[in-house]
Design a protein around this motif. Structure first.
Motif, short mmCIF file in Angstrom:
data_model
loop_
_atom_site.label_atom_id
_atom_site.label_comp_id
_atom_site.label_asym_id
_atom_site.label_seq_id
_atom_site.Cartn_x
_atom_site.Cartn_y
_atom_site.Cartn_z
N GLU A 134 -7.73 -1.14 -9.26
CA GLU A 134 -6.90 -1.95 -8.36
C GLU A 134 -5.84 -1.35 -7.56
O GLU A 134 -5.29 -0.60 -7.70
CB GLU A 134 -5.97 -2.92 -9.55
N VAL A 135 -5.77 -1.77 -6.11
CA VAL A 135 -4.90 -1.15 -5.14
C VAL A 135 -3.81 -1.84 -4.85
O VAL A 135 -3.92 -3.33 -4.45
CB VAL A 135 -6.11 -1.13 -3.82
N ARG A 136 -2.71 -1.25 -4.91
CA ARG A 136 -1.38 -1.89 -4.71
C ARG A 136 -0.60 -1.02 -3.82
O ARG A 136 -0.60 0.36 -3.95
CB ARG A 136 -0.78 -2.24 -6.08
N GLU A 137 0.21 -1.66 -2.90
CA GLU A 137 1.17 -1.09 -1.90
C GLU A 137 2.22 -0.38 -2.75
O GLU A 137 3.10 -1.05 -3.50
CB GLU A 137 1.49 -1.68 -0.97
N CYS A 138 2.51 1.08 -2.54
CA CYS A 138 3.77 1.47 -2.96
C CYS A 138 4.06 2.61 -2.12
O CYS A 138 3.49 3.70 -2.10
CB CYS A 138 3.49 2.04 -4.48
N ASP A 139 5.01 2.33 -1.24
CA ASP A 139 5.54 3.35 -0.31
C ASP A 139 6.87 4.20 -0.89
O ASP A 139 7.81 3.60 -1.17
CB ASP A 139 5.86 2.73 0.99
N LEU A 140 6.78 5.42 -1.45
CA LEU A 140 7.52 6.19 -2.23
C LEU A 140 8.65 6.66 -1.22
O LEU A 140 9.94 7.04 -1.72
CB LEU A 140 7.00 7.40 -2.57
#
Length: 330
Positions: free
Chosen positions: A74-80
Motif C-alpha cells: 500500500e503506497v501512502r504519501e509521507c514527506d518527512l
C-alpha cells in the motif's frame, strides 16, 4: 546470527509493516523481502508516483520468483521534511489499521547542501531524525496494540561515529536575522549528527518504553554498511558536481555491496527472534561495510545516556510533540 541472509526472514503473514523511503534503495529491498514473506507493507514515500512504480516492480519481482502467497503493498504519501505531512500520514494509517508490527524508520538524505524542512530544521537533521521522531510518536499506539512483539527499527550509519550533537544546530531557524545557520555548515558533519541522533533516539525510546512497562515494543538501531543506492549521488547532484557524482558511482561499483545486502540488518532487526532492545546491528564483514548482520557496539557518544536524554527533550521542545508513555502502558 552468523551467515544470516534474506532466506532466513521468517513468515510474516498477518503482519503489517510501515517502511519509510520504501520506493528505492534499502527501503525498496526491505519492502520486497517482507512482502515476499506475506507481510502487508505500507510504503511511506514522498512521491506516490514513484511509490506506485516501485510497488508494481516489486510485485513483478515477487511473482517472477514464484512466491505463492505474497503480502500486500500500500503506497501512502509521507514527506518527512514536513511534519504536517507526517501527521496526515499518521491519521491515514490509524484510520486504516488497528495495529502495526514493525515501523522501519529507514528514509534519509546524506551530505546535501544546506536547506531547511517546512518547519525550519536543517534538512538532514529534520528528515533523518525529526521526521521519524514525529512519525514514531504518532504510530506508537498501534505498535503497542500488536498481538506480538512490535519493533521500531531506525536506520543509522557507521558515520554516526563521526557525529556529535550541536544543540544550537538542532533547533529550527531562529527569528533573529543575525543567527545564520548556514555559517560554518558542513554537510558531512550535519549527516554524522543526524545519524548519531538516530542511535540515541533508538536507545532512549527503548529505555523509556521499558521504564513505562511497555514490554511488547522493542526499539533498535541498525546500519547498512556501504550499500550501493542513489543516496550517495544526491548530494553531488544537488551541488552540480559531476566529478563527485562520478567518484560516488565508481565507489558504489567497486566497493559497495548491493542494496539487498544492505537491507539485511534492517530485516534482521525487524524479524529475528533474538533481537535485543536498544541494541545496534550492522554487517559484520570487512570494516563493517558488508556481510551478514551482527550486534555491534556504537560510538561512545551514542552510548551517552545523558546526551540521549537531552536530545529527546530538545526534540520534544522544538517540535511540540510529546510521547505519552503512561497512556501506552495503560
Amino acid at each position: 546470527m552468523s551467515g544470516w541472509s534474506e532466506a532466513d526472514v521468517p513468515d510474516c503473514s498477518g503482519q503489517t509493516v510501515v517502511v519509510t523511503g520504501a520506493n528505492s534503495g534499502i527501503g525498496r529491498e526491505a519492502t520486497r523481502a517482507l512482502a515476499a514473506r506475506g507481510a502487508t507493507v505500507v510504503m511511506a514515500v514522498r512521491s506516490t508516483d514513484r511509490g506506485r512504480d516501485a510497488a508494481e516492480g516489486i510485485r513483478d519481482e515477487i511473482a517472477a520468483r514464484g512466491t505463492s502467497t505474497p503480502g500486500k503493498l500500500e503506497v501512502r504519501e509521507c514527506d518527512l521534511a514536513d511534519l504536517d505531512s507526517v501527521a496526515s500520514f499518521v491519521d491515514d494509517v490509524r484510520e486504516a489499521y488497528d495495529e502495526l508490527d514493525v515501523l522501519a524508520n529507514n528514509a534519509g538524505v546524506m551530505a546535501v547542501p544546506y536547506s531547511e524542512t517546512a518547519q525550519g530544521f536543517e534538512t538532514q537533521f529534520g528528515v533523518n531524525h525529526v521526521g521519524h521522531f514525529a512519525l514514531t510518536e504518532g504510530l506508537l499506539g498501534l505498535l503497542a496494540a500488536s498481538d506480538g512483539e512490535a519493533r521500531v527499527v531506525t536506520q543509522s550509519s557507521g558515520l554516526h561515529e563521526n557525529g556529535d550533537i550541536d544543540f544550537d544546530r538542532v533547533r529550527p531557524r531562529s527569528a533573529d536575522p543575525a543567527d545564520d545557520p548556514e555559517r560554518g555548515y558542513d554537510e558531512w558533519a550535519a549527516y554524522g549528527q543526524s545519524k548519531l541522533a538516530n542511535v540515541l533516539f533508538a536507545r532512549e525510546l527503548d529505555a523509556r518504553l521499558d521504564d513505562a512497562g511497555v514490554a511488547d515494543v522493542t526499539s533498535v538501531a541498525v546500519h547498512p554498511g556501504y550499500a550501493a543506492t542513489n543516496l550517495q549521488k544526491r548530494g553531488p547532484e544537488q551541488r552540480g558536481s559531476v566529478l563527485r557524482k562520478y567518484a560516488m558511482e565508481v565507489a558504489n561499483a567497486v566497493v559497495a555491496q548491493s542494496a539487498a545486502d544492505g537491507a539485511l540488518p534492517l530485516l534482521y532487526a525487524a524479524t529475528a527472534s533474538d533481537v535485543a532492545g536498544g541494541a545496534y546491528y550492522g554487517p559484520g564483514g570487512l570494516m563493517n561495510m558488508r556481510g551478514s548482520p551482527e550486534r555491534q557496539e556504537p560510538s561512545a557518544r551514542a552510548l551517552d545516556d545523558d546526551l540521549a536524554r537531552r536530545l529527546w527533550e530538545a526534540s520534544e521542545e522544538h517540535t511540540g510533540i510529546s510521547y505519552d508513555f503512561d497512556a501506552l502502558a495503560a
